[in-house]
Design an enzyme around this catalytic site. Structure first.
Site, mmCIF file in Angstrom:
data_model
loop_
_atom_site.group_PDB
_atom_site.id
_atom_site.type_symbol
_atom_site.label_atom_id
_atom_site.label_comp_id
_atom_site.label_asym_id
_atom_site.label_seq_id
_atom_site.Cartn_x
_atom_site.Cartn_y
_atom_site.Cartn_z
ATOM 1 N N ASP A 1 21.585 63.012 -18.944
ATOM 2 C CA ASP A 1 22.101 61.753 -18.412
ATOM 3 C C ASP A 1 21.135 61.143 -17.409
ATOM 4 O O ASP A 1 20.990 59.924 -17.330
ATOM 5 C CB ASP A 1 23.491 61.949 -17.792
ATOM 6 C CG ASP A 1 23.568 63.084 -16.791
ATOM 7 O OD1 ASP A 1 22.581 63.837 -16.638
ATOM 8 O OD2 ASP A 1 24.629 63.237 -16.156
ATOM 9 N N HIS B 1 22.337 65.391 -24.179
ATOM 10 C CA HIS B 1 22.886 66.544 -24.898
ATOM 11 C C HIS B 1 24.399 66.438 -24.963
ATOM 12 O O HIS B 1 25.026 65.692 -24.206
ATOM 13 C CB HIS B 1 22.487 67.842 -24.198
ATOM 14 C CG HIS B 1 22.944 67.894 -22.765
ATOM 15 N ND1 HIS B 1 24.247 68.162 -22.402
ATOM 16 C CD2 HIS B 1 22.272 67.672 -21.605
ATOM 17 C CE1 HIS B 1 24.367 68.118 -21.089
ATOM 18 N NE2 HIS B 1 23.183 67.813 -20.576
#
Length: 436
Positions: A320, A44
Site C-alpha cells: 500500500d 499484495h
C-alpha cells in the site's frame, strides 16, 4: 456521437462509484481505441498481521486474535484465493479487450511479472499469474531470497537534509489543519474510541500494567531518516497496528461479530477503524516531497515499462505504501473509494494504467484503481465480466481527459517525468546525523 462520449466520460468522473464505472468498454469505444498495453501496480492480498507473538497486539486485548493460516506478514490461503479471482477477472477482461487471446502463451518480452522479494508479494503474484495466464510458463521475477525488501519497492528515504525535513513536516502538518499533527489525531478521535472499545483496551494487560489504556497520545513523533522508511511513535502508530489487524481479521472471519471480539459493529464502525490505517499511510507517504523521495525507483521503473517496446502486460506487486507514494508523487487528486472500508489502497488493490492507440493514430491512457469491495473480499466472490471488481477512475493535477474519458499518453509520460525529476531537486546533506 462526440456529445454522447463526453457525457459518458463526465459521468464516469463525477460518479466514479456508479455502475457506469464498472461496465466493460462499449463496442463503440473498442472500435475507436485499441488496447496496446497495461501496467499494473498491485498491493499484495490478505496477509497475517505483521506483529509476532508477544507484541503489542497481544497486550492490548484479552481476546484471541484469528488463528491465521500463515506466519506473521505472510499471505494467507484466503488471500491466495482472492488474488486468484483477481487473476481470473483480468484474464477475461484482457481477452474481451483484445489484448490477449484465450489461453495465450505470450513471449518473454510481452509479459513482465515482478514482485518485491517479500513472501506475501511473491505469493500474490503467483496466485494472480496462475489464473491470468493458466497454461503459459510465466516466471514471477524477484531479486532476493524471501523475505528481503527490493530497492525498487522499498519506500525508504534516500535523500535527507534539514530543508527536506522542514518541508516534509510542513506538508504533513497541513493534513491536520491549524493544529497540525495534533489536529490529525483529533480527527481520529472517534476511530480511536471505537478501536479501543472493540479491543476492550481498558481490560487489557497493557492497561493493567499502566502502559496504554486509550489512544490519547496526540503528539505523534515522525522520523525521517536516510535509508529508512518514514516511521512514527505515538497513538497513531499504536492504533494503526490494531487497525491493520482488525481489518485483516474482518476480511478473514465470516462471522462479523466474532471478528469484532463479540461487539456489534456497523459498516461505519469498521470504516472508522480502517480510517486509522488510511490516515497513517497518508501521514507517512502522501506528503508530496516524501512521495517523490520514496517512490523514485518505482516511478522510474513504471515509466520504463509503460514505454517498453513490445511489452503488453506488466504486473508489479508491492505494498500500500508503494501505491500511496506513487499516486501522490504523480499528483493524484483527493479521492475516497466507494464500497470499501479502506478508502485509499484496499488490500489487493491495483493502480492500473491502460495504454490505447486511437483511430486518430494518437496514444492515450486511462488511469484507475481496481479493487475488490469489502463484500467481495469477505465472500470471496467470483469475479468475471458480469461481476467485476470495483473500478475507480483517478484524476491528476494538470491532466485533462478527452471526451471519451482518456488522457493523452504524452501528458501521462510528462507527469511521470515531472515526478521523477522532482527527486533531483531534493537537497541531500550526508553530514547531518540521522534523527537530528
Amino acid at each position: 456521437m462526440q456529445k454522447r462520449f463526453f457525457i459518458l466520460g463526465l459521468l464516469a468522473i463525477l460518479l466514479p462509484g456508479s455502475l457506469l464505472a464498472q461496465k466493460q468498454r462499449s463496442q463503440e469505444f473498442k472500435n475507436k481505441y485499441q488496447l496496446q498495453e497495461v501496467v499494473v501496480l498491485s498491493r499484495h492480498n490478505i496477509r497475517a498481521p505483521l506483529s509476532t507473538k508477544g507484541s503489542l497486539l497481544e497486550e492490548v486485548t484479552t481476546h484471541q486474535w484469528n488463528n491465521w493460516t500463515a506466519g506473521a506478514s505472510e499471505l494467507t490461503s484466503r488471500g491466495g484465493a482472492l488474488e486468484n479471482q483477481f487473476g481470473l477477472y483480468f484474464r477475461k477482461w484482457a481477452v474481451d479487450a483484445g489484448l490477449f487471446k484465450e489461453n495465450a502463451e505470450p513471449s518473454y518480452d510481452e509479459v513482465n511479472i515482478y514482485a518485491n522479494s517479500m513472501q506475501r508479494c511473491i505469493a500474490t503474484a503467483r496466485y494472480f499469474t496462475t489464473a491470468f495466464l493458466p497454461i503459459a510458463d510465466v516466471r514471477v521475477n524477484h531479486r532476493y531470497t524471501p523475505s528481503k525488501m527490493d530497492p525498487i519497492f522499498f519506500p525508504r528515504l534516500t535523500k535527507v537534509s534539514e530543508s527536506f525535513r522542514k518541508e516534509a513536516m510542513k506538508e504533513i502538518a497541513a493534513m491536520g489543519g491549524k493544529k497540525g499533527i495534533v489536529g490529525i489525531n483529533e480527527g481520529l478521535k472517534k476511530a480511536y474510541d471505537i478501536t479501543a472499545n472493540t479491543l476492550d483496551l481498558k481490560e487489557s494487560p497493557a492497561c493493567k500494567k499502566g502502559e496504554i489504556c486509550a489512544f490519547d497520545n496526540y503528539n505523534t513523533q515522525i522520523f525521517l531518516n536516510r535509508g529508512d522508511e518514514p516511521h512514527m511513535k505515538g497513538s497513531l502508530k499504536q492504533a494503526n497496528t490494531c487497525s491493520d489487524a482488525f481489518i485483516l481479521q474482518y476480511y478473514e472471519e465470516p462471522d462479523a461479530k466474532k471478528a469484532a471480539f463479540g461487539h456489534d459493529l456497523t459498516t461505519d464502525d469498521w470504516t472508522q477503524i480502517a480510517k486509522i490505517k488510511d490516515v497513517y499511510g497518508d501521514v507517512l507517504f502522501a506528503a508530496p516531497i516524501v512521495a517523490v523521495n520514496v517512490a523514485h525507483p518505482l516511478l522510474t521503473y513504471m515509466y520504463d515499462e509503460l514505454n517498453a517496446k513490445g511489452r503488453k502486460f506488466t504486473f508489479l506487486c508491492g505494498h500500500d505504501s508503494n501505491i500511496c507514494s506513487v499516486l501522490n508523487a504523480l499528483g493524484v487528486e483527493d479521492y475516497e473509494l466507494p464500497n470499501s472500508i479502506e478508502k485509499k489502497t484496499p488490500i489487493g488493490s491495483k493502480f492500473v494504467i491502460e495504454k490505447f492507440k486511437g483511430a486518430d493514430g494518437q496514444m492515450y491512457c486511462d488511469l484507475s484503481i481496481t479493487y475488490q469491495s469489502t463484500d467481495q473480499l469477505r465472500n470471496i466472490s467470483q469475479l468475471n465480466l458480469q461481476n467485476p471488481p470495483q473500478i475507480f477512475p483517478l484524476n491528476f493535477k494538470g491532466l485533462q481527459r478527452n471526451a471519451d474519458g482518456l488522457f493523452k499518453l504524452s501528458d501521462v509520460n510528462a507527469m511521470f517525468k515531472k515526478a521523477i525529476r522532482a527527486y533531483d531537486s531534493i537537497e541531500d546533506d550526508n553530514n547531518i546525523p540521522d534523527g537530528k
